[in-house]
Write an enzyme that holds these catalytic residues in place. Structure first.
Site, PDB file in Angstrom:
ATOM      1  N   LYS A   1       0.870  -1.185   0.000  1.00 38.55           N
ATOM      2  CA  LYS A   1       0.000   0.000   0.000  1.00 38.55           C
ATOM      3  C   LYS A   1       0.895   1.219   0.000  1.00 38.55           C
ATOM      4  O   LYS A   1       1.842   1.300   0.786  1.00 38.55           O
ATOM      5  CB  LYS A   1      -0.919   0.034   1.212  1.00 38.55           C
ATOM      6  CG  LYS A   1      -1.808   1.279   1.184  1.00 38.55           C
ATOM      7  CD  LYS A   1      -2.927   1.229   2.195  1.00 38.55           C
ATOM      8  CE  LYS A   1      -2.490   1.750   3.534  1.00 38.55           C
ATOM      9  NZ  LYS A   1      -3.625   1.930   4.448  1.00 38.55           N
TER      10      LYS A   1
ATOM     11  N   SER B   1      -4.974  12.272  16.176  1.00 36.91           N
ATOM     12  CA  SER B   1      -3.616  12.448  15.661  1.00 36.91           C
ATOM     13  C   SER B   1      -2.766  13.224  16.672  1.00 36.91           C
ATOM     14  O   SER B   1      -1.887  13.988  16.304  1.00 36.91           O
ATOM     15  CB  SER B   1      -3.657  13.156  14.313  1.00 36.91           C
ATOM     16  OG  SER B   1      -4.546  14.246  14.361  1.00 36.91           O
TER      17      SER B   1
HETATM   18  P1  NAD Z   1      -8.454  13.351  11.204  1.00 42.36           P
HETATM   19  O1  NAD Z   1      -7.449  14.382  10.887  1.00 42.36           O
HETATM   20  O2  NAD Z   1      -9.692  13.263  10.395  1.00 42.36           O
HETATM   21  O3  NAD Z   1      -8.902  13.489  12.740  1.00 42.36           O
HETATM   22  C1  NAD Z   1      -7.949  13.696  13.747  1.00 42.36           C
HETATM   23  C2  NAD Z   1      -8.617  13.658  15.101  1.00 42.36           C
HETATM   24  O4  NAD Z   1      -7.615  13.903  16.095  1.00 42.36           O
HETATM   25  C3  NAD Z   1      -9.670  14.741  15.293  1.00 42.36           C
HETATM   26  O5  NAD Z   1     -10.697  14.261  16.135  1.00 42.36           O
HETATM   27  C4  NAD Z   1      -8.888  15.857  16.000  1.00 42.36           C
HETATM   28  O6  NAD Z   1      -9.724  16.723  16.742  1.00 42.36           O
HETATM   29  C5  NAD Z   1      -8.006  15.025  16.904  1.00 42.36           C
HETATM   30  N1  NAD Z   1      -6.803  15.724  17.349  1.00 42.36           N
HETATM   31  C6  NAD Z   1      -5.888  16.343  16.572  1.00 42.36           C
HETATM   32  N2  NAD Z   1      -4.901  16.855  17.338  1.00 42.36           N
HETATM   33  C7  NAD Z   1      -5.216  16.540  18.619  1.00 42.36           C
HETATM   34  C8  NAD Z   1      -4.596  16.802  19.875  1.00 42.36           C
HETATM   35  N3  NAD Z   1      -3.441  17.466  19.956  1.00 42.36           N
HETATM   36  N4  NAD Z   1      -5.192  16.330  20.982  1.00 42.36           N
HETATM   37  C9  NAD Z   1      -6.353  15.651  20.915  1.00 42.36           C
HETATM   38  N5  NAD Z   1      -6.990  15.370  19.755  1.00 42.36           N
HETATM   39  C10 NAD Z   1      -6.428  15.822  18.628  1.00 42.36           C
HETATM   40  O7  NAD Z   1      -7.671  11.971  11.194  1.00 42.36           O
HETATM   41  P2  NAD Z   1      -8.263  10.514  11.034  1.00 42.36           P
HETATM   42  O8  NAD Z   1      -8.234  10.133   9.602  1.00 42.36           O
HETATM   43  O9  NAD Z   1      -9.525  10.375  11.791  1.00 42.36           O
HETATM   44  O10 NAD Z   1      -7.089   9.671  11.733  1.00 42.36           O
HETATM   45  C11 NAD Z   1      -6.911   9.744  13.134  1.00 42.36           C
HETATM   46  C12 NAD Z   1      -5.567   9.127  13.485  1.00 42.36           C
HETATM   47  O11 NAD Z   1      -5.583   7.737  13.149  1.00 42.36           O
HETATM   48  C13 NAD Z   1      -4.383   9.715  12.741  1.00 42.36           C
HETATM   49  O12 NAD Z   1      -3.308   9.846  13.641  1.00 42.36           O
HETATM   50  C14 NAD Z   1      -4.068   8.685  11.683  1.00 42.36           C
HETATM   51  O13 NAD Z   1      -2.744   8.723  11.256  1.00 42.36           O
HETATM   52  C15 NAD Z   1      -4.401   7.428  12.442  1.00 42.36           C
HETATM   53  N6  NAD Z   1      -4.668   6.249  11.628  1.00 42.36           N
HETATM   54  C16 NAD Z   1      -4.244   5.057  12.131  1.00 42.36           C
HETATM   55  C17 NAD Z   1      -4.478   3.902  11.424  1.00 42.36           C
HETATM   56  C18 NAD Z   1      -4.033   2.583  12.007  1.00 42.36           C
HETATM   57  O14 NAD Z   1      -4.057   1.564  11.307  1.00 42.36           O
HETATM   58  N7  NAD Z   1      -3.682   2.526  13.257  1.00 42.36           N
HETATM   59  C19 NAD Z   1      -5.114   3.952  10.182  1.00 42.36           C
HETATM   60  C20 NAD Z   1      -5.568   5.183   9.709  1.00 42.36           C
HETATM   61  C21 NAD Z   1      -5.344   6.330  10.455  1.00 42.36           C
END
Ligand code: NAD
Length: 321
Positions: free
Chosen positions: A67, A199
């Site tokens: 990916k 994030s």
């Molecule tokens: P997004 O940008 O749509 O949402 C981010 C979320 O984090 C929001 O709710 C935002 O308010 C919150 N946030 C940002 N900074 C913050 C802080 N300092 N303190 C508290 N909350 C905070 O992102 P998303 O697509 O929903 O992804 C969320 C996270 O999941 C990202 O870090 C992304 O990289 C991760 N992710 C992980 C996997 C996995 O397999 N583990 C897969 C996809 C995404």
């Protein structure tokens, strides 16, 4: 070569398909019949984007692929999701490119499947209250998948921007469940299962805020430096993960390991629980924590399902290559 465009994924692949495919490949990883290869993840020096390649081989299912994609923080202003990715599958016998699959929705579905699997195997069966921290793009997928696993009676949520919780309220209402916006103390005091999907680069949830018996699925930390829970909270828990090598370097576990609070040898692959080689939760008082770092084999597993379905239903575009 088969092409499965992003727009077809939603009706080709169900949540249940993704759950089954990810569960199977986690089990395969624990048996060492599937391997994730070293991850590339770099800032490209353009538009603050992070670009990466994750790849792997499932020798049981003969699924080989990668990916590629990453995070473009300004995409929302262009009407696009910030995470962009594409999966390529190769013939494991010859190395020929077999398929190219749009992977934006698949990423959300396979990530939600991973935390749902952790809830199935690690949360207390009598769990009634689901807590969710984070209300971004992934959060609704997480909530929908989690609600399938236990007879939850209420959802409590916290987000740094509370207004964004409206999207989770809508999902809860669609499932006939009440939703409460709460502070972190209340969330920890009420929730039997907590999903973190932010994030953040700093701990949000502290050790004292989580009660005994809670299951946490920490899904947001997928990069060096990110952090959602206090390292001491992780150290108090029995920690499970998709891939130990990723958990200790770029997952939630990285901080507790760096601080010397947890040894990598204590982290359990969730596949071992699925296979019956580890008993999982051993008491109703234990705090369990799943560090979902996101591995290539999850992506390849769900992409394989999409390709099979696309071929079977005639929506696959096939080109000579
Ligand atoms: P997004 O940008 O749509 O949402 C981010 C979320 O984090 C929001 O709710 C935002 O308010 C919150 N946030 C940002 N900074 C913050 C802080 N300092 N303190 C508290 N909350 C905070 O992102 P998303 O697509 O929903 O992804 C969320 C996270 O999941 C990202 O870090 C992304 O990289 C991760 N992710 C992980 C996997 C996995 O397999 N583990 C897969 C996809 C995404």
């Amino acid at each position: 070569m088969i092409i499965v465009p992003e727009r077809e994924i939603a009706w080709l692949v169900s949540d249940a398909d993704c759950f089954a495919a990810v569960e199977r490949v986690f089990a395969s990883m624990a048996k060492k019949s599937a391997s994730n290869l070293p991850v590339v993840r770099e800032a490209i020096g353009h538009l603050d984007a992070i670009y990466g390649v994750k790849s792997g081989i499932d020798r049981e299912g003969l699924v080989l692929g990668l990916k590629s994609g990453g995070f473009w923080p300004n995409n929302v202003s262009r009407g696009l999701t910030n995470h962009q990715s594409t999966i390529m599958l190769f013939n494991a016998d010859t190395g020929e490119c077999r398929a190219v699959v749009g992977a934006n929705l698949l990423t959300a579905l396979r990530t939600a499947a991973a935390s749902a699997i952790s809830i199935k195997y690690l949360s207390r069966p009598d769990s009634k209250v689901l807590g969710i921290i984070g209300a971004g793009h992934q959060s609704t997928f997480q909530l929908k998948a989690a609600l399938q696993q236990r007879a939850f009676e209420k959802v409590v949520g916290w987000n740094i921007v509370p207004q964004h919780l409206a999207r989770l309220e809508t999902v809860a209402a669609e499932h006939g469940l009440p939703f409460e916006r709460v502070d972190l103390d209340t969330l920890g005091a009420q929730a039997d299962v907590i999903i973190t999907i932010t994030s953040s680069f700093d701990p949000i949830l502290r050790a004292g805020q989580v009660r005994p018996g809670t299951h946490l699925a920490c899904m947001g930390t997928d990069t060096k430096g990110k952090q959602e829970v206090d390292a001491r909270l992780l150290a108090n828990a029995t920690v499970f993960t998709d891939e130990v090598a990723q958990a200790v370097t770029m997952g939630e576990t990285q901080h507790a390991v760096a601080e010397g609070l947890v040894d990598a040898s204590a982290i359990i692959a969730i596949g071992a629980v699925i296979n019956g080689d580890h008993s999982g939760r051993v008491s109703a008082e234990e705090i369990t924590l799943f560090d979902g770092t996101g591995v290539a084999l999850q992506d390849l597993a769900v992409a394989s399902v999409a390709v099979e379905r696309a071929v079977a239903t005639g929506v696959a575009t096939t080109i000579a290559f």
